[in-house]
Design a protein around this motif. Sequence first.
Motif, PDB file in Angstrom:
ATOM      1  N   PHE A  34     -24.016 -64.020  35.742  1.00 36.73           N
ATOM      2  CA  PHE A  34     -23.422 -65.128  36.473  1.00 36.73           C
ATOM      3  C   PHE A  34     -22.296 -64.601  37.364  1.00 36.73           C
ATOM      4  CE2 PHE A  34     -25.413 -68.313  33.761  1.00 36.73           C
ATOM      5  CZ  PHE A  34     -25.574 -67.651  32.564  1.00 36.73           C
ATOM      6  N   TYR A  36     -18.845 -65.901  39.365  1.00 35.74           N
ATOM      7  CA  TYR A  36     -17.847 -66.946  39.479  1.00 35.74           C
ATOM      8  C   TYR A  36     -16.831 -66.543  40.544  1.00 35.74           C
ATOM      9  CZ  TYR A  36     -19.429 -68.580  34.836  1.00 35.74           C
ATOM     10  OH  TYR A  36     -20.166 -69.034  33.768  1.00 35.74           O
ATOM     11  N   SER A  43      -9.378 -72.963  38.336  1.00 35.59           N
ATOM     12  CA  SER A  43     -10.332 -72.504  37.342  1.00 35.59           C
ATOM     13  C   SER A  43     -11.430 -71.677  38.002  1.00 35.59           C
ATOM     14  CB  SER A  43     -10.947 -73.691  36.617  1.00 35.59           C
ATOM     15  OG  SER A  43     -11.709 -74.466  37.506  1.00 35.59           O
ATOM     16  N   LEU A  46     -18.447 -71.607  39.146  1.00 32.12           N
ATOM     17  CA  LEU A  46     -19.725 -70.917  39.115  1.00 32.12           C
ATOM     18  C   LEU A  46     -20.331 -70.905  40.509  1.00 32.12           C
ATOM     19  CD1 LEU A  46     -22.008 -69.609  37.409  1.00 32.12           C
ATOM     20  CD2 LEU A  46     -22.962 -71.915  37.157  1.00 32.12           C
ATOM     21  N   ARG A  97     -25.027 -62.249  30.079  1.00 28.04           N
ATOM     22  CA  ARG A  97     -25.513 -62.808  28.822  1.00 28.04           C
ATOM     23  C   ARG A  97     -26.636 -61.946  28.309  1.00 28.04           C
ATOM     24  NH1 ARG A  97     -29.633 -66.070  26.911  1.00 28.04           N
ATOM     25  NH2 ARG A  97     -30.671 -66.036  28.920  1.00 28.04           N
ATOM     26  N   ASP A 102     -26.087 -65.407  22.618  1.00 24.68           N
ATOM     27  CA  ASP A 102     -26.139 -65.949  23.967  1.00 24.68           C
ATOM     28  C   ASP A 102     -24.761 -66.060  24.596  1.00 24.68           C
ATOM     29  OD1 ASP A 102     -28.918 -68.181  23.272  1.00 24.68           O
ATOM     30  OD2 ASP A 102     -28.849 -66.128  24.022  1.00 24.68           O
ATOM     31  N   GLN A 104     -21.588 -65.332  26.785  1.00 29.38           N
ATOM     32  CA  GLN A 104     -21.344 -64.644  28.049  1.00 29.38           C
ATOM     33  C   GLN A 104     -20.152 -63.723  27.891  1.00 29.38           C
ATOM     34  OE1 GLN A 104     -21.127 -67.057  31.624  1.00 29.38           O
ATOM     35  NE2 GLN A 104     -22.553 -68.556  30.761  1.00 29.38           N
ATOM     36  N   PHE A 106     -17.475 -61.369  30.075  1.00 30.07           N
ATOM     37  CA  PHE A 106     -16.960 -61.367  31.426  1.00 30.07           C
ATOM     38  C   PHE A 106     -16.460 -59.991  31.845  1.00 30.07           C
ATOM     39  CE2 PHE A 106     -16.887 -65.754  32.908  1.00 30.07           C
ATOM     40  CZ  PHE A 106     -17.250 -66.416  31.741  1.00 30.07           C
ATOM     41  N   GLY A 107     -16.655 -59.700  33.110  1.00 35.36           N
ATOM     42  CA  GLY A 107     -16.076 -58.511  33.697  1.00 35.36           C
ATOM     43  C   GLY A 107     -14.620 -58.748  34.040  1.00 35.36           C
ATOM     44  N   PRO A 108     -13.896 -57.691  34.430  1.00 33.98           N
ATOM     45  CA  PRO A 108     -12.461 -57.803  34.716  1.00 33.98           C
ATOM     46  C   PRO A 108     -12.156 -58.427  36.069  1.00 33.98           C
ATOM     47  CG  PRO A 108     -13.173 -55.556  35.013  1.00 33.98           C
ATOM     48  CD  PRO A 108     -14.347 -56.292  34.464  1.00 33.98           C
TER      49      PRO A 108
ATOM     50  N   TYR B  36     -11.479 -69.295  26.251  1.00 38.38           N
ATOM     51  CA  TYR B  36     -11.301 -67.930  26.706  1.00 38.38           C
ATOM     52  C   TYR B  36      -9.827 -67.701  27.014  1.00 38.38           C
ATOM     53  CZ  TYR B  36     -16.347 -67.220  27.490  1.00 38.38           C
ATOM     54  OH  TYR B  36     -17.700 -67.063  27.335  1.00 38.38           O
ATOM     55  N   GLN B  38      -7.293 -65.140  29.393  1.00 38.58           N
ATOM     56  CA  GLN B  38      -7.280 -64.193  30.517  1.00 38.58           C
ATOM     57  C   GLN B  38      -5.880 -63.608  30.660  1.00 38.58           C
ATOM     58  OE1 GLN B  38      -7.737 -65.811  34.543  1.00 38.58           O
ATOM     59  NE2 GLN B  38      -9.037 -64.083  35.121  1.00 38.58           N
ATOM     60  N   GLY B  43     -10.368 -58.946  31.953  1.00 37.42           N
ATOM     61  CA  GLY B  43     -11.383 -59.980  32.027  1.00 37.42           C
ATOM     62  C   GLY B  43     -11.145 -61.067  31.007  1.00 37.42           C
ATOM     63  N   LEU B  44     -11.898 -62.137  31.141  1.00 38.52           N
ATOM     64  CA  LEU B  44     -11.801 -63.224  30.175  1.00 38.52           C
ATOM     65  C   LEU B  44     -12.337 -62.752  28.824  1.00 38.52           C
ATOM     66  CD1 LEU B  44     -11.907 -64.801  32.990  1.00 38.52           C
ATOM     67  CD2 LEU B  44     -12.577 -66.740  31.588  1.00 38.52           C
ATOM     68  N   LEU B  46     -13.418 -63.955  25.004  1.00 40.05           N
ATOM     69  CA  LEU B  46     -13.799 -65.120  24.224  1.00 40.05           C
ATOM     70  C   LEU B  46     -12.957 -65.195  22.955  1.00 40.05           C
ATOM     71  CD1 LEU B  46     -15.802 -67.495  23.782  1.00 40.05           C
ATOM     72  CD2 LEU B  46     -17.246 -65.855  22.525  1.00 40.05           C
ATOM     73  N   LYS B  49     -15.957 -70.219  19.891  1.00 43.05           N
ATOM     74  CA  LYS B  49     -16.958 -71.093  20.500  1.00 43.05           C
ATOM     75  C   LYS B  49     -17.465 -72.077  19.459  1.00 43.05           C
ATOM     76  CE  LYS B  49     -20.566 -67.681  19.569  1.00 43.05           C
ATOM     77  NZ  LYS B  49     -21.521 -66.710  20.148  1.00 43.05           N
ATOM     78  N   PHE B  90      -8.366 -70.735  29.056  1.00 43.56           N
ATOM     79  CA  PHE B  90      -9.362 -71.582  29.685  1.00 43.56           C
ATOM     80  C   PHE B  90     -10.298 -72.174  28.638  1.00 43.56           C
ATOM     81  CE2 PHE B  90      -8.642 -70.808  34.142  1.00 43.56           C
ATOM     82  CZ  PHE B  90      -8.069 -69.548  34.191  1.00 43.56           C
ATOM     83  N   GLY B  98     -25.367 -69.921  25.796  1.00 41.12           N
ATOM     84  CA  GLY B  98     -24.904 -69.147  26.946  1.00 41.12           C
ATOM     85  C   GLY B  98     -25.943 -69.038  28.023  1.00 41.12           C
ATOM     86  N   ALA B  99     -26.944 -69.878  27.958  1.00 38.95           N
ATOM     87  CA  ALA B  99     -28.054 -69.747  28.894  1.00 38.95           C
ATOM     88  C   ALA B  99     -27.672 -70.187  30.291  1.00 38.95           C
ATOM     89  CB  ALA B  99     -29.258 -70.548  28.407  1.00 38.95           C
ATOM     90  N   ASP B 100     -26.739 -71.090  30.404  1.00 40.92           N
ATOM     91  CA  ASP B 100     -26.344 -71.626  31.698  1.00 40.92           C
ATOM     92  C   ASP B 100     -24.915 -71.240  32.015  1.00 40.92           C
ATOM     93  OD1 ASP B 100     -28.048 -74.666  30.821  1.00 40.92           O
ATOM     94  OD2 ASP B 100     -28.814 -72.886  31.848  1.00 40.92           O
ATOM     95  N   GLY B 101     -24.597 -71.325  33.305  1.00 42.15           N
ATOM     96  CA  GLY B 101     -23.226 -71.062  33.708  1.00 42.15           C
ATOM     97  C   GLY B 101     -22.281 -72.075  33.095  1.00 42.15           C
ATOM     98  N   LEU B 102     -21.042 -71.672  32.951  1.00 43.44           N
ATOM     99  CA  LEU B 102     -20.041 -72.499  32.306  1.00 43.44           C
ATOM    100  C   LEU B 102     -19.227 -73.284  33.319  1.00 43.44           C
ATOM    101  CD1 LEU B 102     -18.726 -69.943  29.658  1.00 43.44           C
ATOM    102  CD2 LEU B 102     -20.517 -71.668  29.399  1.00 43.44           C
ATOM    103  N   PHE B 104     -15.507 -74.603  33.749  1.00 44.35           N
ATOM    104  CA  PHE B 104     -14.189 -74.294  33.212  1.00 44.35           C
ATOM    105  C   PHE B 104     -13.169 -75.369  33.562  1.00 44.35           C
ATOM    106  CE2 PHE B 104     -14.253 -69.941  31.604  1.00 44.35           C
ATOM    107  CZ  PHE B 104     -15.477 -69.490  32.072  1.00 44.35           C
ATOM    108  N   GLY B 105     -12.173 -75.515  32.677  1.00 43.40           N
ATOM    109  CA  GLY B 105     -10.989 -76.264  33.037  1.00 43.40           C
ATOM    110  C   GLY B 105     -10.103 -75.412  33.938  1.00 43.40           C
ATOM    111  N   LYS B 106      -9.016 -76.003  34.409  1.00 42.56           N
ATOM    112  CA  LYS B 106      -8.143 -75.291  35.347  1.00 42.56           C
ATOM    113  C   LYS B 106      -7.200 -74.314  34.672  1.00 42.56           C
ATOM    114  CE  LYS B 106      -8.386 -78.566  39.135  1.00 42.56           C
ATOM    115  NZ  LYS B 106      -7.646 -79.359  40.135  1.00 42.56           N
TER     116      LYS B 106
END
Lengths: 115, 114
Positions: A34, A36, A43, A46, A97, A102, A104, A106-108, B36, B38, B43-44, B46, B49, B90, B98-102, B104-106
């Motif tokens: 993905f 972003y 925020s 995507l 993913r 499942d 995700q 994240f990269g930096p 998450y 940051q 990177g973010l 986790l 969940k 976040f 995790g199949a779909d994009g997330l 996020f809140g601000k």
Amino acid sequence: GAVVSQHPSRVICKSGTSVKIECRSLDFQATTMFWYRQFPKKSLMLMATSNEGSKATYEQGVEKDKFLINHASLTLSTLTVTSAHPEDSSFYICSARGGRTDTQYFGPGTRLTVL
Amino acid sequence: AQSVTQPDIHITVSEGASLELRCNYSYGATPYLFWYVQSPGQGLQLLLKYFSGDTLVQGIKGFEAEFKRSQSSFNLRKPSVHWSDAAEYFCAVGSGGGADGLTFGKGTHLIIQP
């Protein structure tokens, strides 16, 4: 485990040029990656979802000809910002993913500045 | 459409005090919820969940979150914060694990006072 890298970490380019950002899953095979975009104090939004070997799916409002995504292998996805303009300046983050869950990972992130 | 609201942009907490970060979501089906963290230059990561089952979820670094369907909330808590917890947090919602994009809140910027 579950490490995702991005290269470069920051890039500065002139308006009108194209920039390629790489996202790699280092220790697992990423069936889906993905992309972003994160604006200051905002925020993550995507941009697109890419599956290995198939065309990326772009979110509404994201120009697919502007942001080219290639997911050529299970460990690499690239985002190319074509004909970059100052408004494309942002922080671009990829996630991957795969592996045993499942979740995700994240990269930096890559800081793009277009002059 | 799904959405996430983090009503607190900034929160300041004294080191050693307890913490609660608020998150409300809007989603039509059973949500998959994430927190998450940051840190600058990183990177973010986790924290935890929620997919199903026990509504109180334990995460890394001493964090926990409670899913409350009736309040559409998934607040993050820690009983005693450390200076190293200062970061951006976040909350995110997704579908299909995790199949779909997330979405996020601000984010909530956590400041730790000595």
